[in-house]
Scaffold this motif. Structure first.
Motif, PDB file in Angstrom:
ATOM      1  N   VAL A  73       1.826  -0.803   4.047  1.00  0.00           N
ATOM      2  CA  VAL A  73       1.265  -0.826   5.448  1.00  0.00           C
ATOM      3  C   VAL A  73       1.577  -2.076   6.421  1.00  0.00           C
ATOM      4  O   VAL A  73       1.532  -2.668   7.368  1.00  0.00           O
ATOM      5  N   ALA A  74       1.225  -2.961   5.749  1.00  0.00           N
ATOM      6  CA  ALA A  74       0.863  -4.727   6.052  1.00  0.00           C
ATOM      7  C   ALA A  74       2.229  -5.224   6.489  1.00  0.00           C
ATOM      8  O   ALA A  74       2.163  -5.437   7.391  1.00  0.00           O
ATOM      9  N   ILE A  75       2.602  -5.001   5.477  1.00  0.00           N
ATOM     10  CA  ILE A  75       4.069  -5.726   5.808  1.00  0.00           C
ATOM     11  C   ILE A  75       4.818  -5.398   6.764  1.00  0.00           C
ATOM     12  O   ILE A  75       5.825  -6.065   8.257  1.00  0.00           O
ATOM     13  N   ILE A  76       5.222  -3.956   7.681  1.00  0.00           N
ATOM     14  CA  ILE A  76       5.635  -3.030   8.318  1.00  0.00           C
ATOM     15  C   ILE A  76       4.681  -3.413   9.160  1.00  0.00           C
ATOM     16  O   ILE A  76       5.179  -3.505  10.375  1.00  0.00           O
ATOM     17  N   ALA A  77       3.426  -3.617   9.615  1.00  0.00           N
ATOM     18  CA  ALA A  77       2.750  -4.115  10.440  1.00  0.00           C
ATOM     19  C   ALA A  77       3.233  -4.705  11.298  1.00  0.00           C
ATOM     20  O   ALA A  77       2.948  -5.746  12.242  1.00  0.00           O
ATOM     21  N   GLY A  78       3.161  -5.855  10.295  1.00  0.00           N
ATOM     22  CA  GLY A  78       3.583  -7.792  10.492  1.00  0.00           C
ATOM     23  C   GLY A  78       5.095  -7.268  11.535  1.00  0.00           C
ATOM     24  O   GLY A  78       5.428  -8.572  12.108  1.00  0.00           O
ATOM     25  N   GLY A  79       5.892  -6.726  10.673  1.00  0.00           N
ATOM     26  CA  GLY A  79       7.306  -6.625  10.992  1.00  0.00           C
ATOM     27  C   GLY A  79       7.537  -5.730  12.257  1.00  0.00           C
ATOM     28  O   GLY A  79       7.986  -6.526  13.741  1.00  0.00           O
ATOM     29  N   LEU A  80       6.282  -5.156  12.630  1.00  0.00           N
ATOM     30  CA  LEU A  80       6.284  -4.168  14.206  1.00  0.00           C
ATOM     31  C   LEU A  80       5.515  -4.968  15.102  1.00  0.00           C
ATOM     32  O   LEU A  80       6.353  -5.258  16.062  1.00  0.00           O
TER      33      LEU A  80
ATOM     34  N   TYR B 121      11.320   2.089   9.809  1.00  0.00           N
ATOM     35  CA  TYR B 121       9.926   1.584   9.740  1.00  0.00           C
ATOM     36  C   TYR B 121       8.941   3.198   8.711  1.00  0.00           C
ATOM     37  O   TYR B 121       8.657   3.071   7.613  1.00  0.00           O
ATOM     38  N   PRO B 122       9.742   4.423   9.202  1.00  0.00           N
ATOM     39  CA  PRO B 122       9.000   5.671   8.597  1.00  0.00           C
ATOM     40  C   PRO B 122       9.398   5.745   6.873  1.00  0.00           C
ATOM     41  O   PRO B 122       9.195   5.714   6.405  1.00  0.00           O
ATOM     42  N   ALA B 123      10.902   5.721   6.909  1.00  0.00           N
ATOM     43  CA  ALA B 123      11.850   6.094   6.075  1.00  0.00           C
ATOM     44  C   ALA B 123      11.223   4.467   5.064  1.00  0.00           C
ATOM     45  O   ALA B 123      11.187   4.778   3.947  1.00  0.00           O
ATOM     46  N   LEU B 124      11.276   3.692   5.719  1.00  0.00           N
ATOM     47  CA  LEU B 124      10.758   2.221   4.091  1.00  0.00           C
ATOM     48  C   LEU B 124       9.061   2.465   3.944  1.00  0.00           C
ATOM     49  O   LEU B 124       8.600   2.938   2.795  1.00  0.00           O
ATOM     50  N   LEU B 125       7.719   3.642   4.418  1.00  0.00           N
ATOM     51  CA  LEU B 125       6.610   3.912   4.456  1.00  0.00           C
ATOM     52  C   LEU B 125       7.158   4.960   3.512  1.00  0.00           C
ATOM     53  O   LEU B 125       6.720   5.068   2.119  1.00  0.00           O
ATOM     54  N   TYR B 126       8.157   5.437   3.933  1.00  0.00           N
ATOM     55  CA  TYR B 126       8.360   6.643   2.586  1.00  0.00           C
ATOM     56  C   TYR B 126       8.999   6.308   1.553  1.00  0.00           C
ATOM     57  O   TYR B 126       8.157   7.116  -0.012  1.00  0.00           O
ATOM     58  N   LEU B 127      10.173   5.778   1.704  1.00  0.00           N
ATOM     59  CA  LEU B 127      10.717   5.397  -0.050  1.00  0.00           C
ATOM     60  C   LEU B 127       9.403   4.517  -0.791  1.00  0.00           C
ATOM     61  O   LEU B 127       9.191   4.252  -1.889  1.00  0.00           O
ATOM     62  N   ALA B 128       8.576   3.262  -0.137  1.00  0.00           N
ATOM     63  CA  ALA B 128       7.294   2.496  -0.867  1.00  0.00           C
ATOM     64  C   ALA B 128       6.260   3.098  -1.419  1.00  0.00           C
ATOM     65  O   ALA B 128       5.451   3.199  -2.324  1.00  0.00           O
ATOM     66  N   HIS B 129       5.825   4.577  -0.608  1.00  0.00           N
ATOM     67  CA  HIS B 129       4.980   5.532  -0.898  1.00  0.00           C
ATOM     68  C   HIS B 129       5.695   6.461  -1.999  1.00  0.00           C
ATOM     69  O   HIS B 129       5.031   6.956  -3.483  1.00  0.00           O
ATOM     70  N   GLN B 130       6.909   6.743  -2.875  1.00  0.00           N
ATOM     71  CA  GLN B 130       7.561   7.172  -3.490  1.00  0.00           C
ATOM     72  C   GLN B 130       7.557   6.749  -4.838  1.00  0.00           C
ATOM     73  O   GLN B 130       7.434   6.558  -5.637  1.00  0.00           O
TER      74      GLN B 130
END
Length: 82
Positions: A37-44, A67-76
């Motif tokens: 989430v932190a990395i995605i926030a920085g990218g966004l 980003y949603p796909a990356l977050l899903y993958l990280a969560h998995q």
């Protein structure tokens, strides 16, 4: 672009952190959900600022759509380890 053409050193100073950030995106998977989430926030934030400064209308949506796909993958992956 005109500013960076006049000041090549500034362009080089700005490009290497961007390249390093983009190449380190694979670490997002290893960072777990909170880290992702932190990395995605920085990218966004980066992509929003580039889209606003450069006036690129579709730039933000094309990158942010992953980003949603990356977050899903990280969560998995986070679920596999914890």
């Amino acid at each position: 672009g005109a500013i960076l053409r006049r000041h090549r050193a500034v362009g080089l100073l700005l490009c290497w952190p961007v390249i390093a950030f983009e190449c380190s995106a694979v670490l997002l998977i290893l960072a777990g959900t909170p880290g992702a989430v932190a990395i995605i926030a920085g990218g966004l934030a980066f992509h929003v600022s580039v889209a606003a400064i450069m006036g690129l209308n579709t730039f933000l949506w094309s990158f942010a759509s992953s980003y949603p796909a990356l977050l899903y993958l990280a969560h998995q992956v986070d679920g596999l380890w914890g």
